[in-house]
Enzyme design. Structure first.
Site, PDB file in Angstrom:
ATOM      1  N   SER A 135      74.475  34.117 110.892  1.00  0.00           N
ATOM      2  CA  SER A 135      74.955  33.302 112.002  1.00  0.00           C
ATOM      3  C   SER A 135      76.050  32.392 111.492  1.00  0.00           C
ATOM      4  CB  SER A 135      73.790  32.460 112.549  1.00  0.00           C
ATOM      5  OG  SER A 135      74.233  31.415 113.384  1.00  0.00           O
ATOM      6  N   TYR A 148      66.204  26.858 111.477  1.00  0.00           N
ATOM      7  CA  TYR A 148      67.134  27.973 111.683  1.00  0.00           C
ATOM      8  C   TYR A 148      68.295  27.909 110.701  1.00  0.00           C
ATOM      9  CZ  TYR A 148      69.849  31.395 114.390  1.00  0.00           C
ATOM     10  OH  TYR A 148      70.556  32.501 114.793  1.00  0.00           O
TER      11      TYR A 148
END
Length: 253
Positions: A135, A148
């Protein structure tokens, strides 16, 4: 797509985690269109079966938060796509340690265990592609996403270490780093982001999710899948240890 593109992965096998929906389903369809036989690994049996039936693939119903689900299993594939992930949006003082642990299990330890299980077969064949769906948060941090961001940064390190060890055996390892992708995972974040930032849900995409983007739109799952398909194929044989941003210019700043 040319004839050579269609045959790029003919005779190859692939495993896609989190393949029942969103980015994973798009990747599974792309790899299948390139000739690979794809196994969908997901906690959702109905969703995984629907995608597998569509592409003529297989299903592995698995809970990647349980470390024992991979141990002792033969992962004999040419292409491993570590895509499965979950999200929790919360300030650190309110972030439950159990939730933090579960996110790291699914997004760091499970990929490690899958890579560990897949590498011997890849080494024997002299070919392998490990593709980790990271990401922009593997390269940049955002508040309220401690687990995350930690997991994606760790996945970057795991991918690069795999690249160094696997390279001499014909195995490459790379990360794909999209910004916000139009998926159920992102849609579920909107309410949480609105609550934490004290804004209307309708303002979240523009003022929070796309605030750093030069291109003001969400990434489409098929765009991510297209890059994964290229990384899995023969034209990317010398691409190893890389992190490919697909974030509309976010990390250009």
């Amino acid at each position: 797509m040319t004839t050579s593109d269609i045959a790029a992965l003919a005779g190859r096998s692939a495993l896609v985690t989190g393949g029942a929906s969103g980015i994973g389903a798009a990747i599974a369809r792309r790899l299948s269109s390139l000739g690979a036989h794809v196994t969908i690994a997901d906690l959702d049996p109905a969703g995984a079966r629907a995608v597998a039936d569509e592409i003529g693939g297989d299903v592995w119903v698995v809970d990647l938060s349980d470390p024992g689900t991979v141990d002792g299993r033969t992962i004999d594939v040419d292409v491993l796509v570590n895509n499965a992930g979950i999200q929790r949006v919360s300030p650190i003082p309110e972030f439950e340690p159990e939730a933090f642990h579960r996110i790291l299990m699914i997004m760091v330890e499970a990929p490690f265990r899958l890579i560990r299980a897949a590498l011997p077969g890849m080494y024997d064949r002299g070919f392998g592609r490990v593709i980790n769906i990271s990401s922009v948060h593997g390269l940049r941090a955002s508040e309220f996403k401690s687990a995350y961001v930690t997991a994606k940064h760790a996945l970057e390190g795991l991918s690069k270490t795999t690249a160094l060890e696997g390279g001499p055996h014909g195995v490459t390892s790379n990360c794909v780093n999209p910004g916000y992708v139009r998926t159920p995972l992102v849609e579920k974040q909107i309410a949480d982001q609105a609550r934490i930032h004290g804004i209307e849900e309708s303002a979240v995409v523009e003022t929070i999710m796309l605030a750093h983007n030069a291109i003001k739109r969400l990434v489409e799952p098929d765009e991510v899948a297209s890059l994964v398909g290229w990384l899995a194929g023969p034209d990317a044989a010398m691409v190893n240890g890389a992190s490919y941003t697909m974030d509309g210019g976010w990390t250009a700043q």
